[in-house]
Design a protein around this motif. Structure first.
Motif: not given
Length: 84
Positions: A38-46
């Motif tokens: 999800w977009p919020d998860e993707w921010g953490l992954i980045q």
């Protein structure tokens, strides 16, 4: 090639033009890994990905600490449970 033809057909193959070729033994690239988030998860992954690239050892230590906290929460020792 005449002057008229050159103006009609710009570009084309020229010596020294384009990206230089790299031999297969010198070519290195990271393998692709697909992940859905999800977009919020993707921010953490980045953010974590940047941290890994800057300092692998520190990112490894941070991940170990995080994993220990997750294990303690899963064990249910009461210290890391959500407060109601």
């Amino acid at each position: 090639m005449s002057e008229d033809t050159r103006q009609e057909k710009r570009g084309g193959r020229r010596a020294g033009a384009g990206r230089p070729r790299v031999t297969a033994d010198k070519r290195q690239e990271r393998p692709n890994h697909g992940i859905r988030a999800w977009p919020d998860e993707w921010g953490l992954i980045q953010r974590f990905s940047r941290a890994v690239r800057l300092d692998k050892e520190m990112a490894s230590v941070a991940l170990e600490i995080l994993e220990k906290h997750i294990e303690k929460r899963e064990e249910g020792d009461g210290q890391h449970d959500e407060k109601h």
